[in-house]
Write a protein that holds these residues in place. Structure first.
Motif, PDB file in Angstrom:
ATOM      1  N   HIS A  67       0.905  -1.063   0.108  1.00 26.46           N
ATOM      2  CA  HIS A  67      -0.040   0.038  -0.056  1.00 26.46           C
ATOM      3  C   HIS A  67       0.942   1.215  -0.038  1.00 26.46           C
ATOM      4  N   TRP A  68       0.118   2.312  -0.249  1.00 22.61           N
ATOM      5  CA  TRP A  68       1.039   3.652  -0.370  1.00 22.61           C
ATOM      6  C   TRP A  68       0.845   4.470   0.746  1.00 22.61           C
ATOM      7  N   THR A  69       1.863   4.931   1.138  1.00 21.72           N
ATOM      8  CA  THR A  69       1.253   6.414   2.352  1.00 21.72           C
ATOM      9  C   THR A  69       2.315   7.340   2.131  1.00 21.72           C
ATOM     10  N   PRO A  70       2.003   8.682   2.297  1.00 21.05           N
ATOM     11  CA  PRO A  70       2.948   9.630   2.000  1.00 21.05           C
ATOM     12  C   PRO A  70       3.908   9.625   3.258  1.00 21.05           C
ATOM     13  N   VAL A  71       3.825   8.817   4.293  1.00 20.07           N
ATOM     14  CA  VAL A  71       4.818   8.841   5.286  1.00 20.07           C
ATOM     15  C   VAL A  71       5.737   7.296   5.203  1.00 20.07           C
ATOM     16  N   HIS A  72       6.870   7.389   5.196  1.00 18.05           N
ATOM     17  CA  HIS A  72       7.641   6.391   5.049  1.00 18.05           C
ATOM     18  C   HIS A  72       9.056   6.418   5.798  1.00 18.05           C
ATOM     19  N   CYS A  73       9.669   5.411   6.102  1.00 17.35           N
ATOM     20  CA  CYS A  73      10.894   5.732   6.987  1.00 17.35           C
ATOM     21  C   CYS A  73      12.009   5.429   6.105  1.00 17.35           C
ATOM     22  N   ASP A  74      13.223   6.091   6.180  1.00 15.65           N
ATOM     23  CA  ASP A  74      14.484   5.758   5.529  1.00 15.65           C
ATOM     24  C   ASP A  74      15.512   5.498   6.637  1.00 15.65           C
ATOM     25  N   VAL A  75      16.189   4.429   6.098  1.00 15.01           N
ATOM     26  CA  VAL A  75      17.142   3.669   7.103  1.00 15.01           C
ATOM     27  C   VAL A  75      18.590   4.233   6.322  1.00 15.01           C
ATOM     28  N   VAL A  76      19.230   4.761   7.277  1.00 15.39           N
ATOM     29  CA  VAL A  76      20.569   5.270   6.612  1.00 15.39           C
ATOM     30  C   VAL A  76      21.743   4.152   7.020  1.00 15.39           C
ATOM     31  N   VAL A  77      22.409   3.600   5.959  1.00 19.92           N
ATOM     32  CA  VAL A  77      23.261   2.493   6.419  1.00 19.92           C
ATOM     33  C   VAL A  77      24.668   3.052   5.695  1.00 19.92           C
ATOM     34  N   ASP A  78      25.634   2.376   6.181  1.00 26.47           N
ATOM     35  CA  ASP A  78      27.082   2.378   5.858  1.00 26.47           C
ATOM     36  C   ASP A  78      27.294   1.629   4.440  1.00 26.47           C
ATOM     37  N   ASP A  79      26.906   0.557   4.401  1.00 26.22           N
ATOM     38  CA  ASP A  79      27.040  -0.234   3.148  1.00 26.22           C
ATOM     39  C   ASP A  79      25.596  -0.615   2.512  1.00 26.22           C
ATOM     40  N   LEU A  80      25.081   0.057   1.562  1.00 22.60           N
ATOM     41  CA  LEU A  80      23.884  -0.099   1.047  1.00 22.60           C
ATOM     42  C   LEU A  80      23.693  -1.541   0.460  1.00 22.60           C
ATOM     43  N   ASP A  81      24.920  -2.045  -0.251  1.00 26.89           N
ATOM     44  CA  ASP A  81      24.814  -3.207  -0.845  1.00 26.89           C
ATOM     45  C   ASP A  81      24.578  -4.394   0.335  1.00 26.89           C
ATOM     46  N   ALA A  82      25.279  -4.441   1.346  1.00 25.93           N
ATOM     47  CA  ALA A  82      25.059  -5.462   2.362  1.00 25.93           C
ATOM     48  C   ALA A  82      23.891  -5.270   2.949  1.00 25.93           C
ATOM     49  N   ALA A  83      23.407  -3.903   3.474  1.00 21.97           N
ATOM     50  CA  ALA A  83      22.097  -3.912   3.977  1.00 21.97           C
ATOM     51  C   ALA A  83      20.804  -4.247   3.266  1.00 21.97           C
ATOM     52  N   LEU A  84      20.952  -4.259   1.910  1.00 20.05           N
ATOM     53  CA  LEU A  84      20.056  -4.674   1.092  1.00 20.05           C
ATOM     54  C   LEU A  84      19.786  -6.022   0.874  1.00 20.05           C
ATOM     55  N   ALA A  85      21.058  -6.974   0.933  1.00 15.42           N
ATOM     56  CA  ALA A  85      21.125  -8.073   1.063  1.00 15.42           C
ATOM     57  C   ALA A  85      20.414  -8.874   2.144  1.00 15.42           C
ATOM     58  N   ARG A  86      20.798  -8.010   3.455  1.00 18.16           N
ATOM     59  CA  ARG A  86      20.326  -8.578   4.689  1.00 18.16           C
ATOM     60  C   ARG A  86      18.760  -8.372   4.597  1.00 18.16           C
ATOM     61  N   ALA A  87      18.203  -7.288   4.275  1.00 16.79           N
ATOM     62  CA  ALA A  87      16.764  -6.921   3.937  1.00 16.79           C
ATOM     63  C   ALA A  87      15.950  -8.008   3.022  1.00 16.79           C
ATOM     64  N   LEU A  88      16.558  -8.407   2.072  1.00 17.85           N
ATOM     65  CA  LEU A  88      16.082  -9.196   1.136  1.00 17.85           C
ATOM     66  C   LEU A  88      16.144 -10.478   1.570  1.00 17.85           C
ATOM     67  N   GLU A  89      17.200 -11.112   2.302  1.00 19.00           N
ATOM     68  CA  GLU A  89      17.060 -12.449   2.938  1.00 19.00           C
ATOM     69  C   GLU A  89      16.048 -12.719   3.837  1.00 19.00           C
ATOM     70  N   ALA A  90      15.681 -11.474   4.886  1.00 21.18           N
ATOM     71  CA  ALA A  90      14.961 -11.657   5.834  1.00 21.18           C
ATOM     72  C   ALA A  90      13.328 -11.362   5.400  1.00 21.18           C
ATOM     73  N   GLY A  91      13.268 -11.079   4.027  1.00 22.33           N
ATOM     74  CA  GLY A  91      12.028 -11.194   3.491  1.00 22.33           C
ATOM     75  C   GLY A  91      11.221  -9.947   2.837  1.00 22.33           C
ATOM     76  N   ALA A  92      12.128  -8.807   2.784  1.00 22.86           N
ATOM     77  CA  ALA A  92      11.677  -7.607   2.170  1.00 22.86           C
ATOM     78  C   ALA A  92      11.739  -7.864   0.564  1.00 22.86           C
ATOM     79  N   THR A  93      10.876  -7.113  -0.111  1.00 24.19           N
ATOM     80  CA  THR A  93      10.923  -6.883  -1.674  1.00 24.19           C
ATOM     81  C   THR A  93      11.547  -5.731  -2.030  1.00 24.19           C
ATOM     82  N   GLN A  94      12.539  -5.828  -2.647  1.00 28.76           N
ATOM     83  CA  GLN A  94      13.248  -4.720  -3.687  1.00 28.76           C
ATOM     84  C   GLN A  94      11.838  -4.147  -4.621  1.00 28.76           C
ATOM     85  N   GLU A  95      11.875  -2.790  -4.685  1.00 29.72           N
ATOM     86  CA  GLU A  95      10.904  -2.406  -5.428  1.00 29.72           C
ATOM     87  C   GLU A  95      11.556  -1.486  -6.704  1.00 29.72           C
ATOM     88  N   THR A  96      12.639  -1.250  -6.350  1.00 35.81           N
ATOM     89  CA  THR A  96      13.492  -0.318  -7.357  1.00 35.81           C
ATOM     90  C   THR A  96      14.859  -0.686  -7.692  1.00 35.81           C
TER      91      THR A  96
END
Length: 133
Positions: A67-96
């Motif tokens: 669903h869409w909402t005008p409020v969302h959270c940004d998570v600032v990380v030191d290593d985007l590639d590692a953070a993305l891999a961790r989130a995807l492994e946990a069950g997140a869906t990459q949208e872009t």
């Protein structure tokens, strides 16, 4: 003044496992089966059990598909590639795809409950690279 972030989910234990795996958060206080406080961000994150179909705001009903909402959270990380891999492994869906901007890198995700998240990696001076005087 203090900011708290609350996220409605249909199953607190399942959501807790996702947020711990995806973002490395640590459980703190529990509120029975209806909520948990997670620490590790600059603000506490509360997962609150709310049944799908229950009234959310006004006449809107909660739904846990994307669903869409005008409020969302940004998570600032030191290593985007590692953070993305961790989130995807946990069950997140990459949208872009990963995108580079003057201030850094970004990718958008959805958690298993339809909530949108952005992962950001600041480069150089971060947002100061694009700040206007």
């Amino acid at each position: 003044m203090k900011l708290l972030v609350n996220i409605d989910v249909p199953d607190v234990r399942e959501a807790e496992a996702f947020y711990i795996r995806a973002f490395g958060l640590t459980p703190a206080r529990r509120f029975g089966d209806d909520g948990v406080e997670l620490l590790g961000f600059e603000v506490p994150l509360y997962l609150l059990r709310k049944e799908a179909g229950s009234v959310g705001a006004g006449d809107s009903r909660r739904r846990y598909g994307r669903h869409w909402t005008p409020v969302h959270c940004d998570v600032v990380v030191d290593d985007l590639d590692a953070a993305l891999a961790r989130a995807l492994e946990a069950g997140a869906t990459q949208e872009t795809p990963l995108r580079q901007a003057d201030w850094g890198r970004i990718v958008t995700l959805a958690d298993p409950y339809g909530h949108g998240w952005c992962l950001l990696q600041f480069l150089g001076r971060g947002y100061d690279e694009i700040a206007t005087p």
